[in-house]
Every structure is written in structure tokens, then in C-alpha cells.
Design a protein around this motif. Structure first.
Motif, mmCIF file in Angstrom:
data_model
loop_
_atom_site.group_PDB
_atom_site.id
_atom_site.type_symbol
_atom_site.label_atom_id
_atom_site.label_comp_id
_atom_site.label_asym_id
_atom_site.label_seq_id
_atom_site.Cartn_x
_atom_site.Cartn_y
_atom_site.Cartn_z
ATOM 1 N N GLN A 172 2.726 -26.398 36.817
ATOM 2 C CA GLN A 172 1.020 -26.882 35.903
ATOM 3 C C GLN A 172 2.496 -27.730 34.729
ATOM 4 O OE1 GLN A 172 -0.669 -24.238 35.218
ATOM 5 N NE2 GLN A 172 -2.127 -24.418 37.072
ATOM 6 N N VAL A 173 1.553 -28.537 34.100
ATOM 7 C CA VAL A 173 1.812 -28.687 32.830
ATOM 8 C C VAL A 173 1.294 -28.225 31.846
ATOM 9 C CG1 VAL A 173 2.375 -31.189 31.739
ATOM 10 C CG2 VAL A 173 2.040 -30.643 34.148
ATOM 11 N N GLN A 174 2.325 -28.182 30.301
ATOM 12 C CA GLN A 174 1.828 -27.436 29.056
ATOM 13 C C GLN A 174 1.565 -28.522 28.058
ATOM 14 O OE1 GLN A 174 5.303 -24.687 28.127
ATOM 15 N NE2 GLN A 174 3.960 -22.577 28.306
ATOM 16 N N LEU A 175 0.190 -27.684 28.120
ATOM 17 C CA LEU A 175 -0.192 -29.442 27.362
ATOM 18 C C LEU A 175 -1.151 -28.788 25.503
ATOM 19 C CD1 LEU A 175 -2.620 -30.592 29.928
ATOM 20 C CD2 LEU A 175 -0.489 -31.212 28.985
ATOM 21 N N VAL A 176 -0.842 -28.940 25.302
ATOM 22 C CA VAL A 176 -1.051 -28.825 23.720
ATOM 23 C C VAL A 176 -1.625 -29.447 23.019
ATOM 24 C CG1 VAL A 176 -0.347 -27.863 21.558
ATOM 25 C CG2 VAL A 176 1.190 -26.805 23.259
ATOM 26 N N GLU A 177 -2.984 -29.357 22.123
ATOM 27 C CA GLU A 177 -3.912 -29.818 21.821
ATOM 28 C C GLU A 177 -3.729 -29.366 20.419
ATOM 29 O OE1 GLU A 177 -6.584 -28.983 24.938
ATOM 30 O OE2 GLU A 177 -6.032 -27.789 23.550
ATOM 31 N N SER A 198 -4.634 -35.092 19.312
ATOM 32 C CA SER A 198 -3.227 -35.209 19.762
ATOM 33 C C SER A 198 -3.230 -33.804 20.955
ATOM 34 C CB SER A 198 -2.065 -35.212 18.864
ATOM 35 O OG SER A 198 -2.645 -36.041 17.689
ATOM 36 N N CYS A 199 -2.336 -34.413 22.030
ATOM 37 C CA CYS A 199 -2.059 -33.564 23.050
ATOM 38 C C CYS A 199 -0.527 -34.000 23.507
ATOM 39 C CB CYS A 199 -3.140 -34.145 24.605
ATOM 40 S SG CYS A 199 -2.676 -33.252 25.680
ATOM 41 N N LYS A 200 0.229 -33.441 22.987
ATOM 42 C CA LYS A 200 1.651 -32.771 23.596
ATOM 43 C C LYS A 200 1.581 -32.167 25.068
ATOM 44 C CE LYS A 200 6.194 -32.469 22.132
ATOM 45 N NZ LYS A 200 6.529 -33.919 22.788
ATOM 46 N N ALA A 201 2.738 -33.211 26.098
ATOM 47 C CA ALA A 201 2.740 -32.578 27.703
ATOM 48 C C ALA A 201 3.790 -31.999 27.947
ATOM 49 C CB ALA A 201 2.455 -34.021 27.954
ATOM 50 N N GLU A 242 6.681 -39.255 22.914
ATOM 51 C CA GLU A 242 6.389 -38.095 22.403
ATOM 52 C C GLU A 242 5.923 -37.975 23.686
ATOM 53 O OE1 GLU A 242 6.872 -37.089 18.614
ATOM 54 O OE2 GLU A 242 8.237 -38.617 19.133
ATOM 55 N N THR A 243 5.860 -37.834 24.515
ATOM 56 C CA THR A 243 4.689 -38.093 25.535
ATOM 57 C C THR A 243 4.112 -36.664 25.383
ATOM 58 O OG1 THR A 243 6.197 -35.551 25.597
ATOM 59 C CG2 THR A 243 7.373 -37.124 26.869
ATOM 60 N N SER A 244 2.724 -37.672 24.770
ATOM 61 C CA SER A 244 1.603 -37.346 24.620
ATOM 62 C C SER A 244 0.492 -38.006 24.808
ATOM 63 C CB SER A 244 2.056 -37.588 22.742
ATOM 64 O OG SER A 244 2.754 -35.768 22.148
ATOM 65 N N VAL A 245 -0.285 -38.344 24.329
ATOM 66 C CA VAL A 245 -2.075 -38.841 24.334
ATOM 67 C C VAL A 245 -2.809 -38.229 23.034
ATOM 68 C CG1 VAL A 245 -2.221 -39.281 27.100
ATOM 69 C CG2 VAL A 245 -3.019 -37.326 25.510
ATOM 70 N N TYR A 246 -3.878 -39.134 22.656
ATOM 71 C CA TYR A 246 -4.133 -39.496 21.717
ATOM 72 C C TYR A 246 -5.426 -39.711 21.559
ATOM 73 C CZ TYR A 246 0.062 -39.363 19.705
ATOM 74 O OH TYR A 246 1.783 -39.026 19.254
ATOM 75 N N LEU A 247 -7.065 -39.408 21.262
ATOM 76 C CA LEU A 247 -7.957 -39.955 21.444
ATOM 77 C C LEU A 247 -8.398 -39.985 20.276
ATOM 78 C CD1 LEU A 247 -10.534 -40.256 23.537
ATOM 79 C CD2 LEU A 247 -11.225 -37.721 22.577
ATOM 80 N N TYR A 295 -13.034 -30.006 22.608
ATOM 81 C CA TYR A 295 -11.848 -31.051 23.720
ATOM 82 C C TYR A 295 -10.558 -30.349 24.572
ATOM 83 C CZ TYR A 295 -15.513 -34.238 21.830
ATOM 84 O OH TYR A 295 -16.653 -35.208 21.370
ATOM 85 N N TYR A 296 -10.714 -30.676 25.996
ATOM 86 C CA TYR A 296 -9.411 -30.374 25.934
ATOM 87 C C TYR A 296 -8.944 -31.249 26.243
ATOM 88 C CZ TYR A 296 -12.808 -25.709 26.340
ATOM 89 O OH TYR A 296 -12.472 -24.637 26.287
ATOM 90 N N CYS A 297 -7.454 -31.470 26.805
ATOM 91 C CA CYS A 297 -6.801 -32.215 27.308
ATOM 92 C C CYS A 297 -6.884 -31.521 29.278
ATOM 93 C CB CYS A 297 -5.752 -32.281 26.603
ATOM 94 S SG CYS A 297 -3.996 -33.356 27.487
ATOM 95 N N ALA A 298 -6.257 -32.491 29.791
ATOM 96 C CA ALA A 298 -6.198 -32.149 31.536
ATOM 97 C C ALA A 298 -5.257 -33.094 31.453
ATOM 98 C CB ALA A 298 -7.449 -31.957 32.368
#
Length: 126
Positions: free
Chosen positions: A1-6, A21-24, A78-83, A96-99
């Protein structure tokens, strides 16, 4: 599994904007082999898909209720996604959750995602 931090949630008035922001915890190679998505769950509502993108491609799928107002982007380094959320409405209130899931997205069915962040609260007041 991947650790995700929003991060990035908060309170805003209707019409305002917020950026999540969500860093994986992924290597650069693995990052582009995953689908990442944003989901939300409002009070008394089911979890719904907001946006999803296979990070090895360029297309992003959006939920009907956010099209034209929300934009999902990525920073591979940055292995990150943004909304980016604009023209916020009280109905956008929720957690709001990052998945993430390996491979293509195949839609925004929450059951297909096996890694989840802890969530970040967004509250929009009228």
C-alpha cells in the motif's frame, strides 16, 4: 500500500477557493504507474469521486458536480497531486480524501482504490 498525506483543507466562504495537496510515498517510477484520485464525503452522504487521473497519462476524469470548478494536477518530482477548488459552494463541504491504486483508474469507484489518506476537512459557508 501507498502512504498518502493530505493537506490544505479549511474553511472558506461560498465563491472562494482552496488548494488541497496529497503526497504519496512512491518512487518516481511507481508514481507514474498509479492512478490517484480525490474523493469526498459530505455529512450524511456517500463517498463520491471528485477527480481521478492515471499519472502515466494526461487525461483527468471529473465528477459532474465539480466540472469546470475543480482542477486536478500533479508534480511528478514531488510525487504529489493537487486539487485546485474554485467557485466553492456549501454543497462542496465534506471530508476530502486522496486515494491511489496501481494501474489505470477505470472510473472513480472507491472500492477499486486500496490506499487512502487520512482526509482533510473542507467547509464552505454561505
Amino acid at each position: 500500500q501507498v502512504q498518502l498525506v493530505e493537506s490544505g483543507g479549511g474553511s472558506v466562504q461560498a465563491g472562494g477557493s482552496l488548494r488541497l495537496s496529497c503526497k504519496a510515498s512512491l518512487t518516481l517510477y511507481d508514481f507514474t504507474s498509479h492512478c490517484m484520485a480525490w474523493f469526498r464525503q459530505g455529512p450524511g452522504k456517500e463517498r463520491e469521486g471528485v477527480a481521478a487521473r492515471y499519472l502515466g497519462g494526461s487525461n483527468t476524469e471529473y465528477g459532474d458536480s465539480v466540472k469546470g470548478r475543480f482542477t486536478m494536477s500533479r508534480d511528478t518530482a514531488e510525487t504529489s497531486v493537487y486539487l485546485q477548488m474554485s467557485s466553492l459552494k456549501p454543497d462542496d463541504t465534506g471530508m476530502y480524501y486522496c486515494a491511489a491504486k496501481r494501474g489505470s483508474c477505470f472510473g472513480m469507484d472507491p472500492g477499486r482504490f486500496d490506499s487512502w489518506g487520512q482526509g482533510t476537512q473542507v467547509t464552505v459557508s454561505s
